[in-house]
Design a protein around this motif. Structure first.
Motif, PDB file in Angstrom:
ATOM      1  N   ASN A 162       0.798  -1.228   0.000  1.00  0.00           N
ATOM      2  CA  ASN A 162       0.000   0.000   0.000  1.00  0.00           C
ATOM      3  C   ASN A 162       0.832   1.280   0.000  1.00  0.00           C
ATOM      4  OD1 ASN A 162      -2.675  -0.630  -0.289  1.00  0.00           O
ATOM      5  ND2 ASN A 162      -3.082  -0.887   1.878  1.00  0.00           N
ATOM      6  N   SER A 163       2.095   1.199  -0.385  1.00  0.00           N
ATOM      7  CA  SER A 163       2.946   2.389  -0.320  1.00  0.00           C
ATOM      8  C   SER A 163       2.349   3.573  -1.066  1.00  0.00           C
ATOM      9  CB  SER A 163       4.335   2.080  -0.896  1.00  0.00           C
ATOM     10  OG  SER A 163       5.022   1.154  -0.101  1.00  0.00           O
ATOM     11  N   PRO A 293     -10.466  -4.103  -6.759  1.00  0.00           N
ATOM     12  CA  PRO A 293      -9.952  -4.574  -5.485  1.00  0.00           C
ATOM     13  C   PRO A 293      -8.429  -4.610  -5.474  1.00  0.00           C
ATOM     14  CG  PRO A 293     -10.559  -6.432  -6.826  1.00  0.00           C
ATOM     15  CD  PRO A 293     -10.892  -5.206  -7.637  1.00  0.00           C
ATOM     16  N   HIS A 294      -7.863  -4.952  -4.340  1.00  0.00           N
ATOM     17  CA  HIS A 294      -6.422  -5.182  -4.293  1.00  0.00           C
ATOM     18  C   HIS A 294      -6.084  -6.391  -5.156  1.00  0.00           C
ATOM     19  CE1 HIS A 294      -2.403  -4.800  -2.654  1.00  0.00           C
ATOM     20  NE2 HIS A 294      -2.398  -6.100  -2.404  1.00  0.00           N
ATOM     21  N   ALA A 331       4.061  -4.197  -6.880  1.00  0.00           N
ATOM     22  CA  ALA A 331       3.580  -4.191  -5.498  1.00  0.00           C
ATOM     23  C   ALA A 331       3.380  -2.807  -4.897  1.00  0.00           C
ATOM     24  CB  ALA A 331       4.518  -5.022  -4.633  1.00  0.00           C
ATOM     25  N   THR A 332       4.434  -2.026  -4.760  1.00  0.00           N
ATOM     26  CA  THR A 332       4.301  -0.753  -4.053  1.00  0.00           C
ATOM     27  C   THR A 332       3.631   0.331  -4.895  1.00  0.00           C
ATOM     28  OG1 THR A 332       6.525  -0.091  -4.740  1.00  0.00           O
ATOM     29  CG2 THR A 332       6.324  -1.240  -2.632  1.00  0.00           C
ATOM     30  N   LYS A 384     -11.815   1.906  -5.307  1.00  0.00           N
ATOM     31  CA  LYS A 384     -10.533   1.202  -5.354  1.00  0.00           C
ATOM     32  C   LYS A 384     -10.132   0.790  -3.935  1.00  0.00           C
ATOM     33  CE  LYS A 384      -6.287  -0.076  -5.804  1.00  0.00           C
ATOM     34  NZ  LYS A 384      -6.113  -1.529  -5.957  1.00  0.00           N
ATOM     35  N   MET A 385      -9.725  -0.475  -3.773  1.00  0.00           N
ATOM     36  CA  MET A 385      -9.296  -0.973  -2.472  1.00  0.00           C
ATOM     37  C   MET A 385      -7.826  -1.368  -2.494  1.00  0.00           C
ATOM     38  SD  MET A 385     -11.752  -0.726  -0.370  1.00  0.00           S
ATOM     39  CE  MET A 385     -10.895  -1.623   0.943  1.00  0.00           C
ATOM     40  N   GLY A 386      -7.175  -1.223  -1.343  1.00  0.00           N
ATOM     41  CA  GLY A 386      -5.792  -1.660  -1.195  1.00  0.00           C
ATOM     42  C   GLY A 386      -5.601  -2.349   0.141  1.00  0.00           C
ATOM     43  N   ILE A 387      -4.828  -3.438   0.141  1.00  0.00           N
ATOM     44  CA  ILE A 387      -4.534  -4.184   1.373  1.00  0.00           C
ATOM     45  C   ILE A 387      -3.025  -4.367   1.460  1.00  0.00           C
ATOM     46  CG2 ILE A 387      -4.822  -6.359   2.606  1.00  0.00           C
ATOM     47  CD1 ILE A 387      -7.477  -6.729   1.166  1.00  0.00           C
TER      48      ILE A 387
END
Length: 405
Positions: A162-163, A293-294, A331-332, A384-387
């Motif tokens: 989630n950076s 989603p993530h 990823a980040t 938008k979701m982030g995990i």
């Protein structure tokens, strides 16, 4: 609305696509990112602690330094916003550097334990990289500060998955509280062997194929990438005779990182963050054009998200768009990439369907869009979701203010 955070510009360079235009072009044509083996052989991978070779998506830009590439992307984002570079030197600006940038590869440390004679050090290229100049990501922050004469040194944020979304959340909060007018989020994601070691400890390289919410997927398609997102306050845009745009409103929750693998606990808190984000934007789930989603292919977090989406949707046919099995998981910086796709989804009023690599789990099978034609829609909002592996959960509602909100 004066304190609304509006997307003013963005840019990216990925193994999947050289720029934003190619990103959308390749998505529409159903292309998949090309991957390469990280190690020279299976034997080398096994010696390094893996069960076999790892396929990753890397940038084929040997002649470009990370700094030069970021400069180009920043200039592209500023150009979209019709802003000059000197505007970044103002006191109402904040710049965040996110990701995992220039570092020494862990293999060089491993080699040092096997070859540490003076002759070896002078003859081995990897050992010659073990220098303090190559070990600090803060150097990149300093280079950016000097190049643009920033008033404040960019914080270097690296909180795993989630950076970039964390930086965007902080930027939205700063704009909404009238602290700043411009926020630039810069992401630099380069792969090193130690990143693969880390993903292995998180059971994120356990399967092939990779498919978000896939029945057989237990891993991610790891990818490099660079990206930039520029946020601007509505009042600053109005002063420049510019109006409308895609607004961001975010919600954040931090749970114990030790419980990030607890699917039920994670799912419960993902629902809470989704609801908080919708409440802040004063909309309902039925107002959403889609949910991004993530969804990266990792079994535990994907299943938790799937349950949360089912609860939030409550029978409503909200399209779920998960692209990381197709374009790779940067990823980040994946949050920025998804927001770029979300921006297109809202501004062009069309949904681009990802391609499928595996059968989809039943929980979300009816909502996950795969292998469909580009579809028009009439909605003005997207979630938008982030995990994050660190326990962070972030929800961002995107709203097209041209439609009246």
């Amino acid at each position: 609305m004066d304190n609304a955070a509006i997307i003013s510009g963005f840019s990216s360079c990925l193994p999947f696509a050289e720029d934003n235009h190619q990103l959308i072009h390749n998505l529409k044509r159903g292309r998949r990112v090309e991957t390469n083996a990280w190690f020279r052989s299976d034997d080398e991978a096994i010696k390094c602690g893996f069960s076999g070779n790892i396929q990753v998506a890397t940038l084929d830009r040997v002649g470009d330094s990370a700094f030069d590439l970021l400069l180009r992307l920043i200039e592209d984002a500023l150009g979209q916003a019709a802003l000059e570079a000197h505007c970044l030197a103002e006191s109402n600006v904040r710049v965040y550097l996110t990701g995992i940038g220039p570092r020494v590869d862990g293999m060089a440390f491993k080699s040092f334990y096997n070859k540490n004679d003076v002759e070896d050090i002078h003859l081995s290229k990897s050992l010659m990289q073990l220098h303090v100049e190559n070990m600090s990501q803060d150097r990149l922050a300093g280079d950016l500060a000097r190049r643009y004469r920033l008033r404040y040194l960019p914080p270097n944020m690296n909180c795993t998955s989630n950076s970039s979304l964390t930086a965007i959340h902080l930027g939205c909060q700063a704009i909404e509280h009238k602290g700043v007018d411009l926020v630039l989020v810069v992401n630099c994601s380069k792969i090193k062997t130690q990143d693969l070691w880390f993903l292995t400890t998180q059971s994120m390289l356990d399967s092939d194929p990779v498919q978000p919410f896939g029945e057989n997927s237990k891993g991610v398609l790891f990818a490099e990438g660079f990206s930039v997102l520029l946020l601007e306050s509505a009042r600053h845009r109005r002063a420049r005779q510019r109006s409308g745009g895609i607004r961001l409103q975010s919600a954040y929750m931090q749970i114990s990182a030790g419980r990030s693998n607890d699917s039920s606990w994670l799912s419960t808190n993902v629902v809470k963050v989704m609801q908080q984000a919708l409440q802040k934007a004063q909309i309902n789930a039925g107002d959403l054009a889609a949910i991004i989603p993530h969804g990266n292919g990792s079994s535990i977090s994907d299943k938790a998200e799937a349950k949360a989406i089912a609860v939030l949707s409550d029978g409503k046919p909200i399209p779920v768009l998960a692209y990381k099995g197709q374009i790779g998981y940067t990823a980040t910086g994946s949050g920025i990439i998804d927001l770029i796709i979300g921006h297109h989804t809202l501004s062009r009023r069309e949904i681009i369907s990802p391609v499928a690599n595996d059968a989809i789990i039943a929980t979300v099978a009816q909502q996950l869009w795969v292998d469909r034609e580009v579809t028009p829609h009439a909605q003005s909002h997207l979630l938008k979701m982030g995990i994050g592996v660190d326990g962070s959960i972030i929800g961002v509602v995107m709203s097209d203010t041209h439609s009246g909100r």
